[in-house]
Enzyme design. Structure first.
Site, PDB file in Angstrom:
ATOM      1  N   LYS A  80      32.901  47.467 103.395  1.00 50.71           N
ATOM      2  CA  LYS A  80      31.605  48.075 103.246  1.00 50.71           C
ATOM      3  C   LYS A  80      31.153  48.689 101.975  1.00 50.71           C
ATOM      4  CE  LYS A  80      31.095  49.239 108.093  1.00 50.71           C
ATOM      5  NZ  LYS A  80      32.313  48.655 108.903  1.00 50.71           N
ATOM      6  N   GLU A  84      22.728  55.980 108.401  1.00 52.14           N
ATOM      7  CA  GLU A  84      23.250  56.395 109.542  1.00 52.14           C
ATOM      8  C   GLU A  84      24.538  55.809 109.889  1.00 52.14           C
ATOM      9  OE1 GLU A  84      21.244  53.492 109.570  1.00 52.14           O
ATOM     10  OE2 GLU A  84      22.729  52.245 110.262  1.00 52.14           O
ATOM     11  N   SER A 108      38.763  41.933 106.755  1.00 50.54           N
ATOM     12  CA  SER A 108      37.776  43.022 106.509  1.00 50.54           C
ATOM     13  C   SER A 108      38.184  44.326 106.225  1.00 50.54           C
ATOM     14  CB  SER A 108      36.828  42.938 107.569  1.00 50.54           C
ATOM     15  OG  SER A 108      37.237  43.201 108.840  1.00 50.54           O
TER      16      SER A 108
HETATM   17  C1  LIG Z   1      32.355  48.089 109.833  1.00 54.77           C
HETATM   18  C2  LIG Z   1      33.548  47.155 109.908  1.00 54.77           C
HETATM   19  C3  LIG Z   1      33.307  45.576 110.512  1.00 54.77           C
HETATM   20  C4  LIG Z   1      31.875  45.218 111.309  1.00 54.77           C
HETATM   21  O1  LIG Z   1      30.651  45.137 110.517  1.00 54.77           O
HETATM   22  P1  LIG Z   1      30.171  43.945 109.512  1.00 54.77           P
HETATM   23  O2  LIG Z   1      28.736  44.395 109.266  1.00 54.77           O
HETATM   24  O3  LIG Z   1      29.922  43.099 110.951  1.00 54.77           O
HETATM   25  O4  LIG Z   1      31.229  43.480 108.807  1.00 54.77           O
HETATM   26  C5  LIG Z   1      34.352  44.681 110.512  1.00 54.77           C
HETATM   27  N1  LIG Z   1      35.617  45.289 110.080  1.00 54.77           N
HETATM   28  C6  LIG Z   1      35.676  46.510 109.571  1.00 54.77           C
HETATM   29  C7  LIG Z   1      37.034  46.833 108.984  1.00 54.77           C
HETATM   30  C8  LIG Z   1      34.592  47.290 109.441  1.00 54.77           C
HETATM   31  O5  LIG Z   1      34.928  48.439 108.945  1.00 54.77           O
END
Ligand SMILES: *Cc1c(COP(=O)(O)O)cnc(C)c1O
Length: 393
Positions: A89, A111, A377
């Site tokens: 993020k 938000e 992610s």
């Molecule tokens: C917020 C988050 C997501 C989902 O958000 P996307 O905008 O779809 O990437 C996925 N994985 C993690 C670790 C997150 O913090």
């Protein structure tokens, strides 16, 4: 066929800027400037510098040897979990805070639902010394106490949204109201590839560093830029957009988008938007959206807070409609089991969102010579309590 946004802000049938007139000047200012500003050498220089020395990029592309053996294919993990703050993020919030500064804005609003985007925003506001106000539903504030504490430590003000269900959509309404009332000095940082044009495209470009690095790293490791598969989980879709971005026009690369099935796609407790959604407008964007027969947005459900969103970004709606990407829905149970499995097999505790993506290894058949890149992610620290409760650890 183009998978990128057109000059009107559409991906095929999806996207656009369906916003109240009061918001038009703010969104229009951004639309007219975002490409020009992000192409400026001074912007690029600072963006790259911060991604490197502050976020810790490039993140490794790690060959997962034990997983590869077990599944008899080549599995690589793109380690966004190693980014500062523990997930992808921050790539986006770094880009947008620089955009805000170039536009002369002094006050940042955002938000947040689970608090992850709020923390990433509060982080970059602290970095830049800018005022930060994060709107968060009253219910979410109670559920996500550690992230609320983080935001406060970082100097942000967390303002509770007390209307409606007191969750993410109500926080979004409050943030939009704030932006309408403070058009001159305020910049609104959106946390995924959602919202009115140009946000989905701008956020995708900031996250595209993920696939840019994958190409370079695969070339070094395997002698070719393109894998056979790229896999990422989809909440709003920003880590997926970044992972897919530079492969969209390379049709030999198969794209797998993984959504949260919750308790099961047909259980009534799900967040599998591509399977359940119909065309509608959410947050100023025309996209696929979970809704009732009369068009009211229905509450999504997933055990992972980051995938618990009733829509997907317009780019993903287009990838689904054109079949450029395959969409797979993974249940809470399969994802939670992969949280343990990845921990024990590779020594990496993933975020629960991320664990959904790994379950693809059980759902699809890959060849021994296939290169499968899974975007890791985020890390699982934030989910420890959920893991503890679920598995009685
Ligand atoms: C917020 C988050 C997501 C989902 O958000 P996307 O905008 O779809 O990437 C996925 N994985 C993690 C670790 C997150 O913090």
């Amino acid at each position: 066929m183009s998978y990128h946004v057109n000059e009107k802000g559409f991906y095929g049938n999806f996207g656009g800027a369906f916003i109240p007139e009061m918001l038009y000047p703010n969104v229009e200012e951004l639309r007219q400037n975002y490409l020009k500003i992000s192409a400026e050498p001074s912007f690029q220089e600072e963006f790259k510098y911060l991604l490197k020395d502050y976020v810790g990029r490039p993140t490794p592309l790690y060959f997962a040897e034990r997983l590869s053996k077990e599944y008899n294919t080549k599995v690589y993990l793109k380690r966004e979990d190693l980014c500062h703050t523990g997930a992808h993020k921050v790539n986006n919030t770094i880009g947008q805070i620089l955009m805000a500064k170039k536009l002369g804005k002094t006050r940042i609003i955002a938000e947040t639902g689970a608090g992850q985007h709020g923390v990433a925003t509060a982080t970059v506001c602290a970095l830049m010394g800018l005022e930060c106000i994060v709107y968060m539903g009253e219910v979410d504030i109670k559920r996500q106490a550690p992230n609320v504490a983080r935001m406060k430590m970082l100097g942000a003000e967390v303002r509770p949204a007390t209307s409606g269900s007191k969750t993410l959509k109500d926080a979004t309404n409050e943030a939009i109201r704030d932006w309408i009332n403070n058009p001159e000095n305020t910049y609104y940082i959106i946390g995924s590839v959602v919202g009115p044009h140009p946000y989905p495209d701008m956020v995708a470009r900031f996250q595209a560093v993920i696939s840019e690095e994958i190409k370079q790293q695969l070339l070094e490791k395997e002698g070719r830029e393109n894998p056979d598969y790229v896999v990422a989980c989809v909440g709003g879709g920003s880590n997926a957009a970044g992972t897919f971005y530079h492969f969209l026009d390379d049709h030999e690369v198969k794209i797998i988008a993984v959504e949260a099935a919750g308790l099961g796609v047909d259980s009534g407790e799900s967040a599998a938007t591509s399977a359940l959604g119909k065309i509608g407008v959410i947050h100023g964007s025309k996209t696929l959206l979970m809704q009732s027969a009369d068009g009211q947005i229905t509450e999504p459900y997933s055990i992972s807070a980051g995938l618990d969103y009733p829509g997907v970004g317009p780019m993903h709606a287009h990838l689904f409609e054109t079949k450029r990407a395959d969409f797979i829905a993974i249940t809470d149970e399969d994802a939670m089991n992969w949280g343990i499995k990845l921990s024990k097999t590779e020594g990496i505790i993933p975020a629960i969102e991320t664990a959904h993506a790994f379950a693809v290894l059980d759902k699809m058949k890959f060849k021994p010579e296939d290169i499968v890149v899974i975007n890791l992610s985020g890390r699982g620290d934030k989910d420890l309590n959920t893991y503890i409760d679920y598995f009685k650890l």
